[in-house]
Design a protein around this motif. Structure first.
Motif: not given
Length: 440
Positions: A103-106, A111-116, A121-125, A367-372
């Motif tokens: 859901v977050g990726v869609a 999203r990938p940016t150069p180098g990181l 929200t909560n991606f690491w979880l 809400g828990v998978t997207r930025e504010q």
């Protein structure tokens, strides 16, 4: 202490740590699923969102049952099918983590940016839960859990059906509904019958402005605008005849953005006579499906004004009501400025009102998978050298400090599809000055 006792203690310590880690992962997933479900059952903006909340609660119960079964399965294994309950819980956690990451990726927030990675929200979880579930499946596999299931084929079928239902429900709510029930809002403007002022030095020209929600979903009104301008023009018969040498200059006027090529009329420009917002439809108001509002505003024009025609238009900008909710001080405290607007909104020095507020997503799951996100609307006074000589509305939905993205067509299309951000324009209504001047 003998080597045998040391090995026994080490084994017990390892088993205890494994059990604790299994419990920690299951309890974390239980808390996540319960929070999503209990928030979405009463609070999601759509029926499918509430249905997803119900599925999340059922998944939380399944994971909670697995947490209870851990101590028995990792201990004396007295309860029948405790291993199956634990496996079902671990697979539920794995499917949940995959779905939340998807859901977050869609949504474009992971999203990938150069180098990181730019992590929302909560991606690491979610990533930790996915890694934990892979580890837990490995632990269960080493204990030959598959051979202990009463019906392995039926179990696999149940897991597959559950995953399929979750996928279909998500696709229906996030992909099908926005296209099946699009936002359809119209704005209209029409001149009424003019009236001479008591002092006979000015004319009151009524302008009827109508906004209607023609669609099947409610909308949040971000802003409204109406404007009346006087055209400064002069009419010279046969000025553009065969012998005229001004044809090239008049064609150049079209390249400068003018909407008309008039043979015998020279248009020197426009003067703003009146502009404003509708009192009956304020920023932040909700317009239900099928609802319509009409408001008549009076514009006072001097009798001796040098206008040969009057021009009027109206606009309304809305946000789809089943995709987001506005909260905060959006309709209360707009800010008035002349600098700081993105380049796609207005050039420096142009005055504007800015409305800005955070929004909540259609469901807690989103809400828990997207930025504010924040919705921003600019009510711009207009500039002859800029985007329009008349007042206009500009709006976008973006993360904090990313309002510049609103000028990118691909991003505007994405925001329109996701949140139903739409600006409806009445088109330009023209009337001759003579038609708007009552007889003495």
């Amino acid at each position: 202490m003998s080597a045998r006792e040391r090995r026994r203690r080490l084994t017990l310590t390892t088993e205890t740590l494994t059990t604790l880690v299994l419990l920690a992962g299951l309890l974390t997933a239980f808390a996540v699923l319960a929070r999503i479900g209990l928030a979405d059952i009463p609070g999601a903006l759509t029926f499918t969102g509430r249905l997803t909340g119900g599925l999340a609660v059922l998944a939380a119960l399944l994971v909670g049952l697995a947490a209870v079964a851990v101590t028995d399965y990792r201990g004396r294994n007295r309860v029948a099918n405790s291993g199956a309950a634990m496996l079902a819980g671990v697979l539920t956690v794995a499917l949940t983590a995959v779905m939340l990451i998807a859901v977050g990726v869609a949504g474009g927030d992971y999203r990938p940016t150069p180098g990181l990675w730019m992590l929302a929200t909560n991606f690491w979880l979610w990533l930790a839960l996915l890694g934990w579930s892979a580890w837990a499946l490995g632990v269960l596999h080493r204990q030959h859990i598959w051979g202990q299931l009463p019906s392995a084929h039926g179990f696999a079928l149940g897991v597959g059906v559950t995953a399929g239902l979750a996928l279909v429900n998500f696709a229906y709510s996030q992909i099908y509904l926005p296209f099946a029930l699009p936002v359809s809002v119209s704005a209209g403007a029409e001149f009424g019958t003019p009236r001479l002022a008591p002092d006979r030095r000015s004319v009151f020209v009524p302008l009827s402005v109508t906004v209607k929600n023609r669609g099947s979903v409610p909308v949040h009104v971000l802003g409204t605008m109406y404007q009346v301008s006087g055209r400064l023009g002069s009419f010279t018969p046969d000025a553009g005849g065969a012998g005229s040498t001004g044809g090239a200059g008049r064609l150049a006027g079209l390249l400068d953005g003018r909407a008309q090529l008039l043979r015998d009329t020279t248009v020197r420009g426009y003067e703003l006579v009146g502009a404003g917002q509708l009192d009956s439809l304020r920023p932040g108001d909700r317009l239900e499906a099928g609802a319509e509002t009409t408001e008549v505003r009076l514009v006072q024009v001097p009798v001796r004004a040098a206008y040969d025609a009057m021009v009027a238009s109206s606009q309304v900008t809305v946000l789809r009501g089943d995709r987001a909710t506005i909260y905060g001080s959006y309709p209360v405290r707009p800010s008035s400025r002349s600098t700081g607007a993105p380049a796609w909104v207005a050039e420096p020095g142009v005055a504007y009102l800015k409305y800005h507020a955070p929004i909540s997503q259609a469901s807690h799951l989103l809400g828990v998978t997207r930025e504010q996100k924040y919705v921003t609307l600019w009510w711009v006074l207009g500039s002859p050298r800029g985007r329009s000589p008349w007042p206009y509305l500009a709006a976008t939905v973006a993360s904090a400090h990313q309002e510049d993205l609103g000028g990118i067509p691909a991003y505007e299309q994405k925001v329109s599809a996701r949140y139903g951000l739409t600006t409806a324009t009445s088109g330009t209504v023209e009337a001759s000055r003579a038609a708007l001047t009552p007889a003495p």
